[in-house]
Design a protein around this motif. Sequence first.
Motif, short mmCIF file in Angstrom:
data_model
loop_
_atom_site.label_atom_id
_atom_site.label_comp_id
_atom_site.label_asym_id
_atom_site.label_seq_id
_atom_site.Cartn_x
_atom_site.Cartn_y
_atom_site.Cartn_z
N THR A 23 0.85 -1.19 0.00
CA THR A 23 0.00 0.00 0.00
C THR A 23 0.88 1.24 0.00
O THR A 23 1.80 1.34 0.81
CB THR A 23 -0.91 0.02 1.24
N PRO A 24 0.62 2.22 -0.88
CA PRO A 24 1.44 3.43 -0.89
C PRO A 24 1.14 4.34 0.29
O PRO A 24 -0.02 4.57 0.62
CB PRO A 24 1.06 4.09 -2.23
N PHE A 36 10.68 8.85 -5.44
CA PHE A 36 10.68 7.86 -4.36
C PHE A 36 9.24 7.56 -3.96
O PHE A 36 8.40 8.47 -3.88
CB PHE A 36 11.44 8.38 -3.14
N VAL A 37 8.97 6.27 -3.70
CA VAL A 37 7.65 5.85 -3.25
C VAL A 37 7.84 4.97 -2.01
O VAL A 37 8.60 4.01 -2.04
CB VAL A 37 6.89 5.06 -4.33
N LEU A 38 7.14 5.32 -0.93
CA LEU A 38 7.19 4.54 0.31
C LEU A 38 5.94 3.67 0.38
O LEU A 38 4.81 4.17 0.29
CB LEU A 38 7.27 5.46 1.52
N LEU A 39 6.15 2.34 0.53
CA LEU A 39 5.06 1.38 0.57
C LEU A 39 5.10 0.60 1.88
O LEU A 39 6.16 0.42 2.48
CB LEU A 39 5.18 0.39 -0.59
N GLN A 281 -4.32 10.21 -5.38
CA GLN A 281 -4.42 9.79 -3.98
C GLN A 281 -3.28 10.37 -3.15
O GLN A 281 -3.44 10.63 -1.96
CB GLN A 281 -4.41 8.26 -3.87
N LEU A 282 -2.12 10.54 -3.78
CA LEU A 282 -0.96 11.12 -3.11
C LEU A 282 -0.37 12.20 -4.00
O LEU A 282 -0.36 12.07 -5.22
CB LEU A 282 0.10 10.04 -2.82
N VAL A 283 0.15 13.27 -3.36
CA VAL A 283 0.74 14.40 -4.08
C VAL A 283 2.02 14.81 -3.36
O VAL A 283 2.11 14.74 -2.13
CB VAL A 283 -0.23 15.60 -4.12
#
Length: 307
Positions: A23-24, A36-39, A281-283
């Motif tokens: 899930t992000p 970068f993406v944190l999951l 959903q994310l910015v």
Amino acid sequence: MKSILKIPMNPIANLNEELKQMTPLSIALGHENDVFVLLVEEQIPLIDGCFPATVTEKSYRYQVIHLKDGQKKVLDLPKETWNYHYIQPIDNEHILLVCARSYYHDAQNIEENARVYDENGCFIRSFCLGDGIEHVYVTKNQEIWTGYFDEGVFGNYGWENPVGQSGLVGWDASGGKKDSLEEDEEYFIFECLALNGIDDGGICFFFSTDSKIGVRREGLTSYYSPEDIYFRAFAVNGETIVAHQGRGERTLFELQREGNEYKTVRKIELMKPDGKPIEPQLVNNRESKLLFLDGDELYMYEAKSGA
């Protein structure tokens, strides 16, 4: 009624495989046009259904996806007991993970909610950035800036004299306090709604109550009034700001500075290849760029100066 400019966009990356199991939590633009993406594998439950935990008894698996020059690198953090909310790059070899909350138990026991890892996932150091963090932004010269929401300003989780009482604080890369707005009596930052850097090394932020945009350079802040708009992310290029109001919103607002005011000149809708508008959903933002996660697709938009 402001005109609406519809701009066709193509995704810069797809996270379909990664999001099948994870899930992000947070996305971030890097210093070199990277992402970068944190999951997290399993969502961390709220305490009593209301309050986010800081440290958990159970360990959780996180992943960091680093996208650069068309390459995708996955950093696995399989057994973490911190409840992370934000990710930021520090330099080419280190990332910063931050929990939005921190307990002050006593002077000898203050939770260090900022943790630095190297590119191999090795833990390097930790420090405290205070409680109630709404935004984290790391500049090119490795200054860490934190903007706080109301509980970080007024105190909670044991903080009688909260670190974030000024609403905005600057730190060095090791967590040493460098700057804040504590001596600035012109405005009171009840909550820092948006935070970004400027290419000349300054910092730009937007706060509620007085509804002002602040630009801080070398310990001095200038304030500007936006025209009837609240926002939680923005790109800045010269005298132009492109603002996004928050999760799920699909309309951007382009503002131009006129004296001490920013006036809305038009609305912008970013359109996906299927003709539907991007509904993120994310910015995240860095200087002139905005990054969006819509479903499993990442999009990046760059504000043009005076456009």
